[in-house]
Design a protein around this motif. Structure first.
Motif, PDB file in Angstrom:
ATOM      1  N   LYS A  48       3.756  -3.968   5.806  1.00  0.00           N
ATOM      2  CA  LYS A  48       3.913  -3.902   4.512  1.00  0.00           C
ATOM      3  C   LYS A  48       5.094  -4.540   3.977  1.00  0.00           C
ATOM      4  O   LYS A  48       6.229  -4.614   4.470  1.00  0.00           O
TER       5      LYS A  48
ATOM      6  N   GLU B  21       8.165  -5.565   1.785  1.00  0.00           N
ATOM      7  CA  GLU B  21       9.037  -4.501   1.032  1.00  0.00           C
ATOM      8  C   GLU B  21       9.824  -5.290  -0.058  1.00  0.00           C
ATOM      9  O   GLU B  21      10.110  -4.563  -1.220  1.00  0.00           O
TER      10      GLU B  21
ATOM     11  N   PRO C 217      -8.864  -2.701   2.038  1.00  0.00           N
ATOM     12  CA  PRO C 217      -7.932  -2.884   0.974  1.00  0.00           C
ATOM     13  C   PRO C 217      -8.871  -3.346  -0.228  1.00  0.00           C
ATOM     14  O   PRO C 217     -10.071  -3.405  -0.104  1.00  0.00           O
TER      15      PRO C 217
ATOM     16  N   GLU D 147      -2.962  -4.962 -10.870  1.00  0.00           N
ATOM     17  CA  GLU D 147      -1.726  -4.164 -10.525  1.00  0.00           C
ATOM     18  C   GLU D 147      -2.354  -2.714  -9.986  1.00  0.00           C
ATOM     19  O   GLU D 147      -3.414  -2.468 -10.408  1.00  0.00           O
TER      20      GLU D 147
ATOM     21  N   LEU E 101      -5.365   1.114   7.936  1.00  0.00           N
ATOM     22  CA  LEU E 101      -5.037   1.623   6.296  1.00  0.00           C
ATOM     23  C   LEU E 101      -5.859   2.897   6.305  1.00  0.00           C
ATOM     24  O   LEU E 101      -5.763   3.481   5.046  1.00  0.00           O
TER      25      LEU E 101
ATOM     26  N   LYS F  98      -4.203  -2.633  -3.563  1.00  0.00           N
ATOM     27  CA  LYS F  98      -3.689  -2.865  -2.079  1.00  0.00           C
ATOM     28  C   LYS F  98      -4.349  -4.208  -1.722  1.00  0.00           C
ATOM     29  O   LYS F  98      -5.527  -4.425  -1.901  1.00  0.00           O
TER      30      LYS F  98
ATOM     31  N   PRO G   3       7.254  -7.604  -3.355  1.00  0.00           N
ATOM     32  CA  PRO G   3       6.634  -7.044  -4.425  1.00  0.00           C
ATOM     33  C   PRO G   3       7.914  -6.821  -5.377  1.00  0.00           C
ATOM     34  O   PRO G   3       7.755  -6.912  -6.722  1.00  0.00           O
TER      35      PRO G   3
ATOM     36  N   ASP H 159       3.423  -3.964  -9.696  1.00  0.00           N
ATOM     37  CA  ASP H 159       2.948  -2.690  -8.843  1.00  0.00           C
ATOM     38  C   ASP H 159       1.838  -3.074  -7.952  1.00  0.00           C
ATOM     39  O   ASP H 159       0.622  -2.704  -8.242  1.00  0.00           O
ATOM     40  N   VAL H 160       2.224  -3.877  -6.770  1.00  0.00           N
ATOM     41  CA  VAL H 160       1.097  -3.947  -5.828  1.00  0.00           C
ATOM     42  C   VAL H 160       1.561  -3.646  -4.436  1.00  0.00           C
ATOM     43  O   VAL H 160       3.057  -3.525  -4.088  1.00  0.00           O
ATOM     44  N   GLU H 161       0.779  -3.273  -3.428  1.00  0.00           N
ATOM     45  CA  GLU H 161       1.012  -3.051  -2.122  1.00  0.00           C
ATOM     46  C   GLU H 161       0.489  -4.331  -1.373  1.00  0.00           C
ATOM     47  O   GLU H 161      -0.767  -4.376  -1.390  1.00  0.00           O
TER      48      GLU H 161
ATOM     49  N   TYR I   1       0.187  -6.229   2.088  1.00  0.00           N
ATOM     50  CA  TYR I   1       0.462  -6.237   3.753  1.00  0.00           C
ATOM     51  C   TYR I   1       0.259  -7.418   4.100  1.00  0.00           C
ATOM     52  O   TYR I   1      -0.877  -8.322   3.760  1.00  0.00           O
TER      53      TYR I   1
END
Ligand code: PLP
Length: 356
Positions: free
Chosen positions: A35, A37, A181, A310, A177, A313, A40, A46-48, A50
């Motif tokens: 992920k 860190e 995603p 936004e 996950l 994943k 972003p 506001d996104v994840e 990976y």
């Protein structure tokens, strides 16, 4: 987890393998899904995100996933030699698995256009290297022709077992996950990998292991962008040599993945690709090869313009290890070349304090 011995063992009931099959493996697969860190936060979205770090496969690229299957099946069918055309990673992988199996590997590579690390590997594994005065596409068409006239099994991604092995990357992502995603971003060259991911995600969705399918985003280099142009092309050119391909072999499969998933293709300049590569190493400590960074270049572009929503994943495949192409890496860091100082305490202390 049960003792881990490679992706064929892990996913054997989803692969065309019998209990009798002699498995040719180097414990490939099971790569980290990391992920991000810092990136972003940098882009303030506001996104994840990976990254599936395929550079940690045994020969340093995702090609090993396909190669364990392709070589296993070639040996099962009694083949004593494999052949491929390659921009570098396929040749390294084919060479390693051939050694493991005790068979010969012939690899056609474009003269002077293969990254140093890939050439070093292929030499060390002892493959028969045939350099051609031509590019990958020309090598590929020669390989298809010569296989009709010599007892060699093609292990490029037109070999369906390559796709079978590579689909396990999608399985691993869903297993990690807990579901698919929202978006899956990856570099597209010959388009075997986007084909394989889509097959893997689809199989998991059909069997209800995943509740949804991702949108597939295929990103190319600006100088090698047949999908974006909607037509195959001659003389592809890019610093990202792994995707320097103008005539993708999995053309129809890739269009199918794009259409069925509601995804898209786009292209990025060499500068944008290298900037994404640098960003990953500089801000996350993850070193991938240039072609791999095309996935992040595309993801960031489409997060910024709102095409990727936004709250999503996102998984980006980092297809190969940064160590594959040391020349391109070093040439990007010209202005940060190390300074040389006297070998004494004062000089070292000053060098530290001046940089705090
Ligand atoms: C092979 C390769 C690609 C392209 O994958 P395709 O299946 O040909 O689309 C991208 N990046 C790296 C590092 C590769 O080795």
């Amino acid at each position: 987890m049960a003792r881990y011995t490679g992706l064929i063992n892990r996913y054997r009931n989803r692969l065309p393998i019998s209990t009798e099959t002699r498995i040719i493996s180097l414990n490939e697969g099971n790569t980290p899904l990391i992920k991000l860190e810092n990136i972003p936060k940098l882009i303030d979205k506001d996104v994840e995100i990976y990254v599936k770090y395929e550079g940690l496969n045994p020969t340093g690229s995702f090609k090993d996933r396909g190669m364990t299957m392709a070589v296993t099946k070639a040996v099962e069918e009694g083949s004593e030699a494999i052949i491929c055309a390659s921009t570098g990673n396929t040749s390294a992988s084919a060479a390693a698995y051939a050694v493991r199996a005790g068979i010969r590997a012939f690899v056609l590579i474009p003269d002077g256009k293969i990254a140093l690390g890939k050439l070093a590997q292929t030499l060390m594994y002892g493959a028969e290297i045939i350099q051609i005065n031509g590019n990958f596409d020309q090598g590929m068409s020669l390989v298809k022709e010569v296989a009709k006239h010599a007892p060699v099994t093609i292990v490029n991604s037109i070999n369906p077992f390559r796709i079978e092995g590579q689909k396990t990357a999608a399985f691993e992502i869903v297993d990690d996950l807990g579901d698919a995603p929202d978006y899956h971003c990856l570099p597209v060259g010959n388009a075997g990998n986007i084909t394989a991911y889509w097959k893997g995600y689809t199989e998991y969705a059909v069997d209800k292991v995943a509740t949804k399918l991702p949108v597939m985003c295929g990103y190319q280099a600006a100088g090698a962008s047949p999908f974006v142009n909607g037509a195959m092309m001659d003389n592809p050119e890019t610093v990202a040599t792994a995707i320097r391909i103008g005539r993708p072999q999995s053309w129809d499969f890739a269009w199918n993945a794009q259409k069925e998933s509601g995804g898209w293709f786009d292209k990025f300049t060499d500068e944008q690709i290298l900037a994404a590569q640098k960003m990953l190493s500089y801000h996350e400590g993850i070193f991938c090869e240039p072609a791999s960074a095309t996935s992040l270049a595309g993801a960031l572009h489409d997060i910024n313009n709102g095409k990727i929503k936004e709250g999503s994943k996102i998984v980006c495949t980092l297809t190969g290890n940064g160590l594959k192409d040391p020349d391109t890496a070093i040439s990007q860091c010209k202005d940060t070349h190390p300074v040389t100082i006297e070998a004494n305490l004062d000089a070292v202390k000053k060098a530290i304090l001046d940089n705090m």
